[in-house]
Design a protein around this motif. Sequence first.
Motif, mmCIF file in Angstrom:
data_model
loop_
_atom_site.group_PDB
_atom_site.id
_atom_site.type_symbol
_atom_site.label_atom_id
_atom_site.label_comp_id
_atom_site.label_asym_id
_atom_site.label_seq_id
_atom_site.Cartn_x
_atom_site.Cartn_y
_atom_site.Cartn_z
ATOM 1 N N PRO A 39 0.929 -1.139 -0.160
ATOM 2 C CA PRO A 39 0.003 0.044 -0.094
ATOM 3 C C PRO A 39 0.819 1.228 -0.246
ATOM 4 N N GLY A 40 1.931 1.175 0.605
ATOM 5 C CA GLY A 40 2.624 2.348 0.769
ATOM 6 C C GLY A 40 2.211 3.736 1.220
ATOM 7 N N VAL A 41 2.709 4.935 0.965
ATOM 8 C CA VAL A 41 2.261 6.163 1.250
ATOM 9 C C VAL A 41 2.789 7.028 0.430
ATOM 10 N N ASP A 42 1.802 7.826 -0.086
ATOM 11 C CA ASP A 42 2.133 8.924 -1.049
ATOM 12 C C ASP A 42 1.949 10.265 -0.227
ATOM 13 N N PHE A 43 3.119 10.536 0.091
ATOM 14 C CA PHE A 43 3.177 11.662 1.114
ATOM 15 C C PHE A 43 2.846 13.235 0.563
ATOM 16 N N SER A 44 2.657 13.074 -1.000
ATOM 17 C CA SER A 44 2.147 14.248 -1.656
ATOM 18 C C SER A 44 0.759 14.384 -1.435
ATOM 19 N N ALA A 45 0.116 13.419 -1.134
ATOM 20 C CA ALA A 45 -1.405 13.056 -1.131
ATOM 21 C C ALA A 45 -1.944 13.804 0.149
ATOM 22 N N VAL A 46 -1.181 14.520 1.369
ATOM 23 C CA VAL A 46 -1.454 14.801 2.607
ATOM 24 C C VAL A 46 -2.419 15.992 2.423
ATOM 25 N N THR A 47 -3.485 16.125 3.530
ATOM 26 C CA THR A 47 -4.472 17.109 3.643
ATOM 27 C C THR A 47 -4.306 17.487 5.013
ATOM 28 N N MET A 129 -5.196 -0.171 13.911
ATOM 29 C CA MET A 129 -5.311 0.916 12.676
ATOM 30 C C MET A 129 -5.569 0.393 11.480
ATOM 31 N N SER A 130 -6.434 1.173 10.856
ATOM 32 C CA SER A 130 -6.643 0.888 9.245
ATOM 33 C C SER A 130 -5.476 1.597 8.782
ATOM 34 N N ASP A 131 -5.334 1.177 7.245
ATOM 35 C CA ASP A 131 -4.430 1.728 6.403
ATOM 36 C C ASP A 131 -4.519 3.010 6.363
ATOM 37 N N GLU A 132 -5.590 3.615 6.214
ATOM 38 C CA GLU A 132 -5.850 5.011 6.285
ATOM 39 C C GLU A 132 -5.286 5.717 7.494
ATOM 40 N N GLU A 133 -5.247 5.178 8.696
ATOM 41 C CA GLU A 133 -4.825 5.789 9.769
ATOM 42 C C GLU A 133 -3.487 5.655 9.985
ATOM 43 N N ILE A 134 -3.029 4.702 9.442
ATOM 44 C CA ILE A 134 -1.546 4.311 9.739
ATOM 45 C C ILE A 134 -0.731 5.390 8.495
ATOM 46 N N ARG A 135 -1.415 5.613 7.373
ATOM 47 C CA ARG A 135 -1.041 6.693 6.590
ATOM 48 C C ARG A 135 -0.798 8.058 7.197
ATOM 49 N N ALA A 136 -1.955 8.366 7.946
ATOM 50 C CA ALA A 136 -2.246 9.494 8.625
ATOM 51 C C ALA A 136 -1.189 9.851 9.633
ATOM 52 N N VAL A 137 -0.784 8.651 10.412
ATOM 53 C CA VAL A 137 0.405 8.772 11.415
ATOM 54 C C VAL A 137 1.715 9.199 10.688
ATOM 55 N N LEU A 138 1.890 8.589 9.576
ATOM 56 C CA LEU A 138 2.985 8.676 8.709
ATOM 57 C C LEU A 138 3.077 10.110 8.292
ATOM 58 N N PHE A 139 1.819 10.712 7.722
ATOM 59 C CA PHE A 139 1.794 12.098 7.295
ATOM 60 C C PHE A 139 2.218 13.056 8.471
ATOM 61 N N TYR A 140 1.665 12.835 9.708
ATOM 62 C CA TYR A 140 2.147 13.589 10.803
ATOM 63 C C TYR A 140 3.540 13.645 10.903
ATOM 64 N N GLN A 142 6.024 12.545 9.170
ATOM 65 C CA GLN A 142 6.791 13.498 8.041
ATOM 66 C C GLN A 142 7.002 15.035 8.086
ATOM 67 N N ASN A 143 5.304 15.430 8.415
ATOM 68 C CA ASN A 143 5.226 16.771 8.809
ATOM 69 C C ASN A 143 6.439 17.194 9.724
ATOM 70 N N LEU A 144 6.750 16.499 10.793
ATOM 71 C CA LEU A 144 7.627 16.850 11.812
ATOM 72 C C LEU A 144 9.002 17.459 11.300
ATOM 73 N N TRP A 145 9.491 16.519 10.149
ATOM 74 C CA TRP A 145 10.868 16.469 9.667
ATOM 75 C C TRP A 145 11.304 18.248 9.057
ATOM 76 N N PRO A 146 12.307 18.321 9.475
ATOM 77 C CA PRO A 146 12.710 19.667 9.006
ATOM 78 C C PRO A 146 12.770 19.792 7.570
ATOM 79 N N GLU A 147 12.680 21.026 6.766
ATOM 80 C CA GLU A 147 12.456 20.885 5.403
ATOM 81 C C GLU A 147 13.709 20.381 4.756
ATOM 82 N N VAL A 148 14.757 20.475 5.177
ATOM 83 C CA VAL A 148 15.990 19.821 4.518
ATOM 84 C C VAL A 148 16.041 18.263 4.548
#
Length: 160
Positions: A39-47, A129-140, A142-148
């Motif tokens: 399933p993976g994660v498409d980080f560009s799809a974050v909302t 957790m559902s796949d959607e919930e796991i993706r949401a955690v990963l979105f969160y 990644q959002n914590l990562w510094p821009e670089v």
Amino acid sequence: KKREEKRQEKKALNSMLTALVVVAVLGWGGWFAYRQFAPGVDFSAVTPEALAQGETLFNRNCAACHGPNAAGQSTAEPRGGQTSGGGFLAPALNGRAHSWHHAPDVLFGIVKDGSRAPGSPMRGWKDRMSDEEIRAVLFYVQNLWPEVVKLRYRKTFPSG
């Protein structure tokens, strides 16, 4: 007699080579199927909604080990490490450690199925957790990562 021995050796060698080819093809096929259908994660799809959901889920389920804001159990050891008793410390996930070295589907698999590292306390969340919930955690996370780090990640994993 020598001719028969040579024939037997050749037959044994052919059998071993055939077995090696079969193992290689099955291994490659399994890897390809996993890469194609994981399933993976498409980080560009974050909302914004997914980020908020991910933060809530992280705080409820992950922060107990990975710390507030995903800083890890030890600020001195962001990559994790071991406790004096031999247990494992949860790594930082906020870009200070190694989580961003893993492809999106690998990160997803670790959260869903747990760590493959021997002795790791990281268990999978697929039953909680559902796949959607796991993706949401990963979105969160990644959002914590510094821009670089985000930029480096996107260069390394263009689909991420």
